[in-house]
Scaffold this active site. Structure first.
Site, short mmCIF file in Angstrom:
data_model
loop_
_atom_site.label_atom_id
_atom_site.label_comp_id
_atom_site.label_asym_id
_atom_site.label_seq_id
_atom_site.Cartn_x
_atom_site.Cartn_y
_atom_site.Cartn_z
N CYS A 113 0.81 -1.23 0.00
CA CYS A 113 0.00 0.00 0.00
C CYS A 113 0.84 1.28 0.00
CB CYS A 113 -0.95 0.00 1.19
SG CYS A 113 -2.09 -1.40 1.19
N HIS A 246 -3.37 7.26 2.50
CA HIS A 246 -3.76 5.97 1.92
C HIS A 246 -5.20 5.66 2.34
CE1 HIS A 246 -4.02 1.83 0.89
NE2 HIS A 246 -3.83 1.38 2.11
N ASN A 276 -10.06 -0.16 -0.37
CA ASN A 276 -8.59 -0.11 -0.31
C ASN A 276 -8.03 -0.74 -1.59
OD1 ASN A 276 -5.86 -0.45 0.19
ND2 ASN A 276 -6.12 -1.27 2.24
#
Length: 319
Positions: A113, A246, A276
């Site tokens: 990520c 994020h 996500n």
């Protein structure tokens, strides 16, 4: 002094949308529970014949159009991904072929990520060193193919998508990437990982996560990394127009804002629409911020991400 200026931003989300209500048909959960715990309302899922390189190419084409430059002006392509088409060759070389960027060299980086922030830092250093002038930085993931769709602790969290940015060398002192910081701590590698691997067992495996501990690390490390980059540049929270974190969990975004006393209206939030998307998260949020009219030229933004490894980092940029 050379700066890496953002010339264009592009995004791509697969057409197939899976809502929280649709997930309740196969696992024990509810729309209310998912929204309250994560902020996610839906996620996009790639078609069976759709590859990571396809999504990356689509996002890249939009970024190139947005930048108003020709594909042959690209010197370097970096793709941040955990889910490449194949173990090798790199997704970036496949994207190079699909785009027809004959003058570019290409490679992948993998920091889960955090991948897009890592890729931005690498691209920025290539530009500042004078080795390249224009770089295509892409984050692209098909997370749906490494999920256990019966594990409600992980399958509700992730989606597929891609985002891209065109960076180019500029001598505008007040615009572009100002600085980056990157961190890793491999002692926490077993907090977030896949159950498989090429050398480990020859299969891709599925995502395994200690969600509670990862959540705590995310708040702590994102907060510290943001404060670090502000301190390095003699800036305060009030000097920043936008914070693009994020898009992993709305509660992480809220708690970082609360801890650092960031006015919540300065936080860019797009997780509700795409969940996500790992390395695609930051560029997708940037594209949303730009297309919605929030992010404007000369705005100062902090980009911050954390991912498996653990890896985390921050980028300070004037648009």
């Amino acid at each position: 002094m050379k700066r890496s200026l953002i010339l264009g931003i592009g995004s791509y989300l697969p057409k197939k949308v899976v809502t929280n209500d649709e997930l309740t048909l196969t696992i024990e959960t509810s729309d209310e529970w998912i929204v309250k715990r994560t902020g996610i309302k839906q996620r996009h899922i790639a078609e069976d014949n759709e590859m990571t390189s396809d999504m990356a190419t689509s996002a890249a084409k939009l970024a190139l159009d947005n930048a108003g430059i020709d594909k042959n002006e690209i010197d370097l392509i970096i793709v941040a991904t955990t889910t490449p088409d194949r173990t090798f060759p790199s997704c970036a070389t496949i994207v190079q072929s699909k785009l027809g960027c004959k003058n570019a060299f290409a490679f992948d980086i993998q920091a889960v990520c955090s991948g897009f922030v890592y890729a931005l830092s690498i691209a920025d250093n290539f530009i500042k060193s004078g080795q390249v002038r224009t770089v295509l930085v892409i984050g692209a993931e098909i997370m749906s193919r490494i999920l256990d769709w019966q594990d409600r602790s992980t399958c509700v969290l992730f989606g597929d998508g891609a985002g891209a940015i065109v960076l180019s060398s500029s001598t505008e002192d007040d615009s572009g990437i100002i600085s980056t910081n990157l961190h890793s701590d491999g002692t926490f590698h077993d907090l977030l990982y896949t159950s498989g691997g090429t050398a480990y067992n020859g299969v891709a495996g599925t995502i395994c996560m200690n969600g509670t501990v990862v959540f705590e690390h995310a708040i702590e490390k994102l907060s510290a990394s943001i404060l670090e980059i502000l301190s390095q540049n003699d800036l305060e929270i009030c000097d920043i127009d936008w914070f693009v974190l994020h898009q992993a969990n709305i509660r992480i975004i809220e708690l970082v804002a609360r801890r650092l006393k960031i006015p919540y209206e300065k936080m860019i939030v797009s997780i509700d629409q795409h969940a996500n998307t790992s390395a695609a998260s930051i560029p997708l949020a940037l594209y949303y911020a730009r297309s919605s009219g929030k992010l404007k030229k000369h705005d100062v933004a902090v980009l911050a991400a954390i991912g498996g490894g653990l890896t985390w980092g921050t980028c300070l940029v004037r648009i």
